[in-house]
Design a protein around this motif. Structure first.
Motif, mmCIF file in Angstrom:
data_model
loop_
_atom_site.group_PDB
_atom_site.id
_atom_site.type_symbol
_atom_site.label_atom_id
_atom_site.label_comp_id
_atom_site.label_asym_id
_atom_site.label_seq_id
_atom_site.Cartn_x
_atom_site.Cartn_y
_atom_site.Cartn_z
ATOM 1 N N GLY A 182 -98.878 65.960 -45.523
ATOM 2 C CA GLY A 182 -99.011 65.371 -44.200
ATOM 3 C C GLY A 182 -99.057 63.864 -44.232
ATOM 4 O O GLY A 182 -99.204 63.219 -43.188
ATOM 5 N N THR A 183 -98.921 63.279 -45.418
ATOM 6 C CA THR A 183 -99.002 61.825 -45.579
ATOM 7 C C THR A 183 -97.665 61.272 -46.051
ATOM 8 O O THR A 183 -97.305 61.412 -47.234
ATOM 9 N N PRO A 184 -96.896 60.641 -45.178
ATOM 10 C CA PRO A 184 -95.568 60.141 -45.546
ATOM 11 C C PRO A 184 -95.569 59.209 -46.758
ATOM 12 O O PRO A 184 -94.647 59.256 -47.574
ATOM 13 N N SER A 185 -96.592 58.361 -46.866
ATOM 14 C CA SER A 185 -96.621 57.414 -47.989
ATOM 15 C C SER A 185 -96.745 58.135 -49.324
ATOM 16 O O SER A 185 -96.154 57.717 -50.330
ATOM 17 N N LYS A 186 -97.488 59.234 -49.351
ATOM 18 C CA LYS A 186 -97.605 60.015 -50.585
ATOM 19 C C LYS A 186 -96.269 60.637 -50.941
ATOM 20 O O LYS A 186 -95.881 60.667 -52.121
ATOM 21 N N ILE A 187 -95.580 61.148 -49.937
ATOM 22 C CA ILE A 187 -94.269 61.748 -50.188
ATOM 23 C C ILE A 187 -93.338 60.716 -50.825
ATOM 24 O O ILE A 187 -92.643 61.007 -51.810
ATOM 25 N N LYS A 188 -93.310 59.506 -50.275
ATOM 26 C CA LYS A 188 -92.441 58.452 -50.798
ATOM 27 C C LYS A 188 -92.801 58.120 -52.240
ATOM 28 O O LYS A 188 -91.925 57.947 -53.097
ATOM 29 N N ASN A 189 -94.099 58.028 -52.524
ATOM 30 C CA ASN A 189 -94.536 57.707 -53.886
ATOM 31 C C ASN A 189 -94.132 58.800 -54.869
ATOM 32 O O ASN A 189 -93.681 58.516 -55.983
ATOM 33 N N TRP A 190 -94.294 60.037 -54.459
ATOM 34 C CA TRP A 190 -93.943 61.152 -55.339
ATOM 35 C C TRP A 190 -92.432 61.234 -55.525
ATOM 36 O O TRP A 190 -91.957 61.581 -56.611
#
Length: 371
Positions: free
Chosen positions: A73-81
């Motif tokens: 649910g966290t876009p920034s985490k998705i980008k980092n991963w």
């Protein structure tokens, strides 16, 4: 206790040592020297917190399992991963749209690593999307939810596995082997101690709606499950008592410390403790007519240390989550079996016991169990 709450150590390649044989473990050199050209389980991780990160890091050493997708649910985490693990955009989902994984042939399974209260609905949604499911423990908030999850996965013809990493740990398996082969004799008593001082009072693990309870729903399950696989029987009764010294931090429905006792059909008894307010508690002890076995630490990320009446257990430390994912890939892809089960039915037994422990605390009575 080194638990999943804190991602404090960097996983080193020097400790990622395992081998392809079902229960064998070898050096890193032996592992790397064995080429693998078979099928690979393609996994999406749902929930990109500290433990999801730990699993992702450990999977980098897997041969039969590969991280290919994320759900968060966290876009920034998705980008980092995406950047760190080279995950394509088409394999990234959020909690609202992940049902569309049904149309993604590049994902075989989803590992659900979210707060306890979310497991039930998320696992059922993954199953309806036609993907195999690995769910962190506890599998659900109660046995009713757990049964519904099992039925949903059966209806969808997908496997449901639960993150019991200790079921693949070599020192643990050696004690189970000794017991099974009669080297310890009749089992008499088990003690399981699981505890640490929890920090941030605002975290989800201290929220009844998200956690479903307190320490019992987090680390107490290790002692519950450990009593069963160390003794090798299912308990037939349970008694339990709760102690709460800080009602401000541990509000109604969030247990701080619970002591619980089991009786087993063979005559063995167990005495266990689960606490969010005591440190240095990570020990299993088993005594029998011919000997004893001890693990301390018993369930932390390692290295696990063990000894029996025959001496120290010297099996090499392996990264638990690497072995877990490798073995689970074998279960899903090749229908292999685990020496100690990791399926939904196994997890349901723990949930039935958790329900009974809370009932015993509430009523003060001995609760009979039928697992």
């Amino acid at each position: 206790m080194d638990s999943r709450r804190n991602f404090l150590q960097t996983i080193s390649a020097s400790i990622l040592a395992l081998s392809i044989p079902r229960y064998g473990f070898a050096s890193l050199e032996d592992f790397n020297s064995q080429p693998y050209e078979g099928p690979v389980l393609r996994v999406a991780i749902m929930g990109l917190g500290s433990y999801g990160t730990r699993v992702a890091e450990a999977m980098q050493a897997c041969k039969m399992a590969k991280l290919v997708g994320v759900i968060s649910g966290t876009p920034s985490k998705i980008k980092n991963w995406q950047s760190k693990y080279n995950i394509p955009e088409k394999n990234c989902y959020n909690y609202k749209n992940f049902d569309f994984i049904k149309d993604n042939p590049d994902i075989d399974a989803v590992y659900v690593i979210t707060p306890n209260a979310l497991h039930h609905d998320q696992v059922i949604r993954v199953a309806k999307a036609g993907k195999h499911v690995i769910c962190e423990k506890p599998m659900a908030l109660n046995a009713k939810e757990g049964q519904e999850m099992i039925e949903a996965c059966k209806k969808a013809n997908v496997k449901l596995l639960v993150g019991y990493r200790m079921h693949f740990e070599p020192k643990t398996l050696e004690i189970i082997r000794m017991r099974n082969e009669g080297e310890l004799g009749k089992i008499m008593f088990f003690q399981g101690l699981c505890g640490f001082k929890i920090g941030d009072p605002t975290q989800w693990r201290l929220n009844k709606q998200l956690a479903g309870g307190g320490s019992l729903m987090d680390i107490g399950i290790y002692a519950i499950n450990g009593a069963r696989y160390m003794i090798g029987e299912e308990p037939v009764w349970v008694t339990a008592q709760e102690t709460k010294t800080n009602p401000e931090k541990f509000k109604e429905g969030v247990d701080e410390t619970i002591q619980f006792q089991f009786g087993f059909p063979g005559g063995a008894v167990a005495s266990c403790l689960s606490s969010y307010n005591m440190s240095n508690l990570d020990r299993f002890f088993l005594t029998a007519e011919k000997g004893f076995a001890e693990l301390q630490p018993s369930t932390g990320y390692g290295p696990i240390r063990g000894r029996t009446n025959k001496g120290e257990l010297n099996h090499s430390h392996v990264t638990h989550q690497t072995v877990q994912m490798e073995k689970m890939a074998g279960i899903i892809l090749a229908n292999e079996s685990a020496r100690v089960p990791v399926n939904g039915e196994e997890a349901l037994k723990d949930l039935k016991i958790i329900d009974a422990i809370y009932l015993a605390v509430k009523t003060g009575k001995k609760i009979n169990l039928k697992l």
